[in-house]
Design a protein around this motif. Structure first.
Motif, PDB file in Angstrom:
ATOM      1  N   ASN A 274      11.864 -24.761  -1.192  1.00 13.79           N
ATOM      2  CA  ASN A 274      12.224 -25.957  -1.948  1.00 13.79           C
ATOM      3  C   ASN A 274      13.412 -25.636  -2.851  1.00 13.79           C
ATOM      4  O   ASN A 274      13.255 -24.944  -3.862  1.00 13.79           O
ATOM      5  CB  ASN A 274      11.025 -26.421  -2.786  1.00 13.79           C
ATOM      6  N   PRO A 275      14.610 -26.114  -2.522  1.00 11.76           N
ATOM      7  CA  PRO A 275      15.780 -25.756  -3.342  1.00 11.76           C
ATOM      8  C   PRO A 275      15.684 -26.245  -4.775  1.00 11.76           C
ATOM      9  O   PRO A 275      16.303 -25.673  -5.676  1.00 11.76           O
ATOM     10  CB  PRO A 275      16.945 -26.432  -2.600  1.00 11.76           C
ATOM     11  N   THR A 276      14.891 -27.294  -5.016  1.00 11.54           N
ATOM     12  CA  THR A 276      14.755 -27.824  -6.372  1.00 11.54           C
ATOM     13  C   THR A 276      13.933 -26.905  -7.253  1.00 11.54           C
ATOM     14  O   THR A 276      14.235 -26.718  -8.431  1.00 11.54           O
ATOM     15  CB  THR A 276      14.111 -29.219  -6.325  1.00 11.54           C
ATOM     16  N   LEU A 277      12.878 -26.311  -6.692  1.00 10.11           N
ATOM     17  CA  LEU A 277      11.936 -25.534  -7.502  1.00 10.11           C
ATOM     18  C   LEU A 277      11.994 -24.033  -7.238  1.00 10.11           C
ATOM     19  O   LEU A 277      11.208 -23.284  -7.826  1.00 10.11           O
ATOM     20  CB  LEU A 277      10.507 -26.040  -7.243  1.00 10.11           C
ATOM     21  N   SER A 278      12.889 -23.582  -6.356  1.00 11.93           N
ATOM     22  CA  SER A 278      12.905 -22.155  -6.016  1.00 11.93           C
ATOM     23  C   SER A 278      13.214 -21.280  -7.225  1.00 11.93           C
ATOM     24  O   SER A 278      12.852 -20.100  -7.250  1.00 11.93           O
ATOM     25  CB  SER A 278      13.923 -21.892  -4.901  1.00 11.93           C
ATOM     26  N   ASP A 279      13.856 -21.847  -8.243  1.00 16.93           N
ATOM     27  CA  ASP A 279      14.171 -21.057  -9.439  1.00 16.93           C
ATOM     28  C   ASP A 279      12.913 -20.599 -10.165  1.00 16.93           C
ATOM     29  O   ASP A 279      12.934 -19.610 -10.894  1.00 16.93           O
ATOM     30  CB  ASP A 279      15.058 -21.868 -10.386  1.00 16.93           C
ATOM     31  N   LEU A 280      11.796 -21.310  -9.960  1.00 15.87           N
ATOM     32  CA  LEU A 280      10.539 -20.905 -10.604  1.00 15.87           C
ATOM     33  C   LEU A 280      10.086 -19.536 -10.126  1.00 15.87           C
ATOM     34  O   LEU A 280       9.389 -18.813 -10.846  1.00 15.87           O
ATOM     35  CB  LEU A 280       9.446 -21.940 -10.321  1.00 15.87           C
ATOM     36  N   VAL A 281      10.455 -19.170  -8.885  1.00 19.09           N
ATOM     37  CA  VAL A 281      10.065 -17.870  -8.342  1.00 19.09           C
ATOM     38  C   VAL A 281      11.263 -16.930  -8.234  1.00 19.09           C
ATOM     39  O   VAL A 281      11.225 -15.952  -7.493  1.00 19.09           O
ATOM     40  CB  VAL A 281       9.376 -18.029  -6.969  1.00 19.09           C
ATOM     41  N   GLY A 282      12.335 -17.223  -8.953  1.00 17.27           N
ATOM     42  CA  GLY A 282      13.485 -16.331  -9.012  1.00 17.27           C
ATOM     43  C   GLY A 282      14.725 -16.828  -8.317  1.00 17.27           C
ATOM     44  O   GLY A 282      15.796 -16.245  -8.470  1.00 17.27           O
ATOM     45  N   GLY A 283      14.611 -17.901  -7.534  1.00 20.03           N
ATOM     46  CA  GLY A 283      15.781 -18.408  -6.822  1.00 20.03           C
ATOM     47  C   GLY A 283      16.099 -17.575  -5.595  1.00 20.03           C
ATOM     48  O   GLY A 283      15.833 -16.366  -5.553  1.00 20.03           O
ATOM     49  N   ILE A 284      16.664 -18.198  -4.585  1.00 16.98           N
ATOM     50  CA  ILE A 284      16.975 -17.522  -3.333  1.00 16.98           C
ATOM     51  C   ILE A 284      18.479 -17.615  -3.084  1.00 16.98           C
ATOM     52  O   ILE A 284      19.096 -18.661  -3.289  1.00 16.98           O
ATOM     53  CB  ILE A 284      16.213 -18.167  -2.149  1.00 16.98           C
ATOM     54  N   GLN A 285      19.076 -16.514  -2.646  1.00 20.22           N
ATOM     55  CA  GLN A 285      20.498 -16.514  -2.332  1.00 20.22           C
ATOM     56  C   GLN A 285      20.743 -15.711  -1.057  1.00 20.22           C
ATOM     57  O   GLN A 285      19.983 -14.803  -0.723  1.00 20.22           O
ATOM     58  CB  GLN A 285      21.306 -15.924  -3.486  1.00 20.22           C
TER      59      GLN A 285
END
Length: 598
Positions: A274-285
């Motif tokens: 989920n690109p909206t909430l992925s920051d909750l688990v550190g974000g993905i790049q």
């Protein structure tokens, strides 16, 4: 009906076991429930209320549904019943609407000093044509399963499907933190679902303070306001659902405030995607690796990695009300998932006697996580049982002057000469599983062979903890540093011509001193497929039958049916497994395989 109380339950002692059977069960005491059910029944019309008051499952009521022109329904766990033969009228809806609070921007209202939630369905002109009256219950003692995690002071994220009890658990966590751990707790209550409707919060949250939100889209602003104005030690948030709210949560965590919240999603995998909430688990790049690093990992040059530390350090997936999956380190779980592996979280459940059982799911095939590289090596090399290569045994192997060739030949001979008389342990008396450092070999193919053949092999990224190196000859030939490290540490390098399935299979079997698995009854064709589709399996089965029934016994060449290039490649690898030769001939779309006898 029992009233809320603030007594401190006995401290739970939680014992973790690394198996599917718990060693110790811990009693967490009974839960108590208060639901103010009468106040909800009072807002219902008499024809709907009276059948409910006499219902034998009243204490298990989940919600009452009233839709214009349809019969009213009562929903219980696992079943739904009609409450009247008469359809719901506008008068019935207006009767209930007048007895609840105002509907906010998210079409939710409540009953003052209760936890009940009334949700509205509107038509295109904004008129209410349906109501969902959901029972709100304060359940005390529900967090016995994770009380030890709550007390650590780490941020906790609760995940699960609607109705599994996330908000109930959130409410109880807030009360325990405020009353029993005496922390300054502020609840961001967007829809007044945690602390109830009205200006006075429900007693179920204890001494925790509640900040209401005027409109749902302002939740992230109220989150920041709570930190800046009220000096909380803990902030409790329900339903983090937007990018702004995720960013606000990260800001709060970076200021040292403990966060307890819920998010949309059943599992951590949902948040990663989920690109909206992925920051909750550190974000993905996406990260592009260098050629050498990509070869070392045995992966593509572009891989996914975690961008930053997770906002929430602990995640709890609530599959059922009495069975939760706990990820003690969200960072490790996310990293494991991005590497294509399966994490090994805790499984916590409560038995009928109120005892907490903590287990950990283990995979049948060995999986290396970040923790493996920090373990002390326990293989044959570390145990001092490595025997030197006898150069006189096969003098032709050492006739070359090139150091690289001598190293490769010596290591290959060493692996082929592993303990001929050893059967209970590894090839040279080491403790299994065998730790292998792959270089230039595809991780997917290695995992596939290890899992299919159930080999006692663990892949490691730490060469210091490896018992052997498995590398493609052309790759390791150009890597002098790897050769010097392996030579200095007395780690044998096993070189293979290519990273094909047959080459990997034969190499691992030689390293484990096992016989080749070439018998028809043990050959699993799925080893050679990419997707495991019926077309691929059909083509491989055709090649297998040709080899076993014609080429080997009758020593005659065989031509197969025309196949596409990808499928022909799989057939070539299968033929190579039998130590036979095959070629492709003909023009597309009639290009096909010809298999020759040995």
């Amino acid at each position: 009906m029992m009233s809320p109380h603030g007594t401190t339950p006995p401290e739970n002692k939680l014992t973790l076991v690394q198996s599917s059977v718990p060693v110790e069960n811990v009693a967490v005491g009974r839960t108590s429930i208060t639901d103010d059910l009468n106040k909800l029944l009072d807002i219902l019309p008499a024809e709907i209320r009276q059948p409910l008051e006499k219902h034998h499952l009243l204490n298990r009521l989940v919600e009452v549904v009233m839709d214009l022109g349809r019969r009213p329904e009562a929903r219980f766990p696992g079943k739904t019943e009609y409450l009247s033969e008469k359809p719901v009228s506008r008068e019935d809806l207006n009767y209930s609407i007048q007895r609840v609070g105002n509907f906010s921007g998210d079409n939710r209202a409540g009953i003052e000093q209760t936890l009940h939630r009334i949700s509205a369905i509107r038509n295109r002109s904004g008129e209410i044509i349906g109501l969902t009256c959901r029972i709100g219950r304060a359940v005390f003692g529900t967090i016995g399963m994770i009380r030890d995690l709550v007390e650590t002071g780490k941020s906790i994220l609760m995940l699960g499907r609607p109705g599994v009890g996330k908000t109930t658990a959130l409410r109880e966590i807030a009360r325990v933190l405020a009353d029993e751990l005496e922390k300054r707790v502020v609840i961001i209550d967007t829809s007044n679902e945690i602390a109830g409707d009205g200006d006075i919060p429900h007693p179920a949250i204890g001494r925790a303070r509640r900040m209401q939100v005027a409109r749902p889209e302002l939740q992230h602003q109220v989150m920041i306001e709570a930190v800046e104005n009220h000096m909380p030690e803990v902030i409790v948030i329900d339903e983090i659902g937007t990018e702004l709210e995720a960013a606000a949560a990260r800001t709060i965590a970076e200021r040292g405030v403990q966060l307890v919240g819920t998010a949309h999603g059943n599992q951590i995998e949902n948040l990663i995607k989920n690109p909206t909430l992925s920051d909750l688990v550190g974000g993905i790049q996406a990260v592009t690796l260098g050629d050498e690093e990509a070869r070392r990992r045995g992966s593509q040059k572009t891989v996914l990695e975690r961008k930053a530390p997770p906002t929430f350090e602990i995640a709890v997936e609530m599959q059922e009300r009495q069975r939760w999956t706990v990820h003690e380190s969200v960072a490790e779980t996310v990293d494991t998932l991005l590497r294509g592996l399966t994490p090994s979280p805790q499984i916590r459940s409560v038995s009928e006697t109120g005892e907490v059982k903590i287990t950990r799911e283990t995979k049948s095939a060995p999986v290396v996580t970040a923790a493996v590289t920090s373990l002390r090596p326990t293989g044959w090399r570390a145990s001092g049982q490595m025997t030197p290569v006898n150069k006189t045994a096969e003098p032709e192997r050492f006739s070359q002057t090139n150091d690289f060739e001598r190293l490769l030949n010596a290591s290959t001979y060493q692996l082929n000469a592993f303990g001929k008389n050893v059967s209970a342990s590894g090839p040279n008396g080491e403790d299994l599983p065998l730790h292998i450092y792959p270089y230039g070999v595809g991780r997917h193919q290695l995992d596939q062979v290890i899992e299919m053949l159930k080999l006692p092999v663990v892949l490691t990224k730490d060469i210091d903890g490896a018992d052997a190196v498995l590398a493609v000859r052309t790759q390791v030939k150009n890597h002098s540093k790897l050769r010097h490290i392996a030579k200095a540490r007395h780690i044998p390098i096993h070189a293979i011509k290519s990273g094909s399935i047959p080459e990997i299979t034969h190499a691992l079997q030689r390293m484990l001193n096992m016989d080749d698995i070439a018998m028809p009854e043990t050959l699993d064709l799925r080893l050679f497929t990419k997707n495991g589709s019926d077309d691929e399996l059909e083509a491989l089965e055709e090649a297998r039958l040709a080899v076993e029934q014609i080429v080997i016994p009758k020593k005659q060449p065989v031509e197969l049916l025309p196949r596409c290039a990808n499928v022909r490649k799989m057939q070539h690898e299968l033929v190579e497994h039998y130590r036979l030769r095959s070629t492709s001939f003909g023009d597309e779309p009639n290009r096909r395989l010809r298999i020759y006898p040995a």
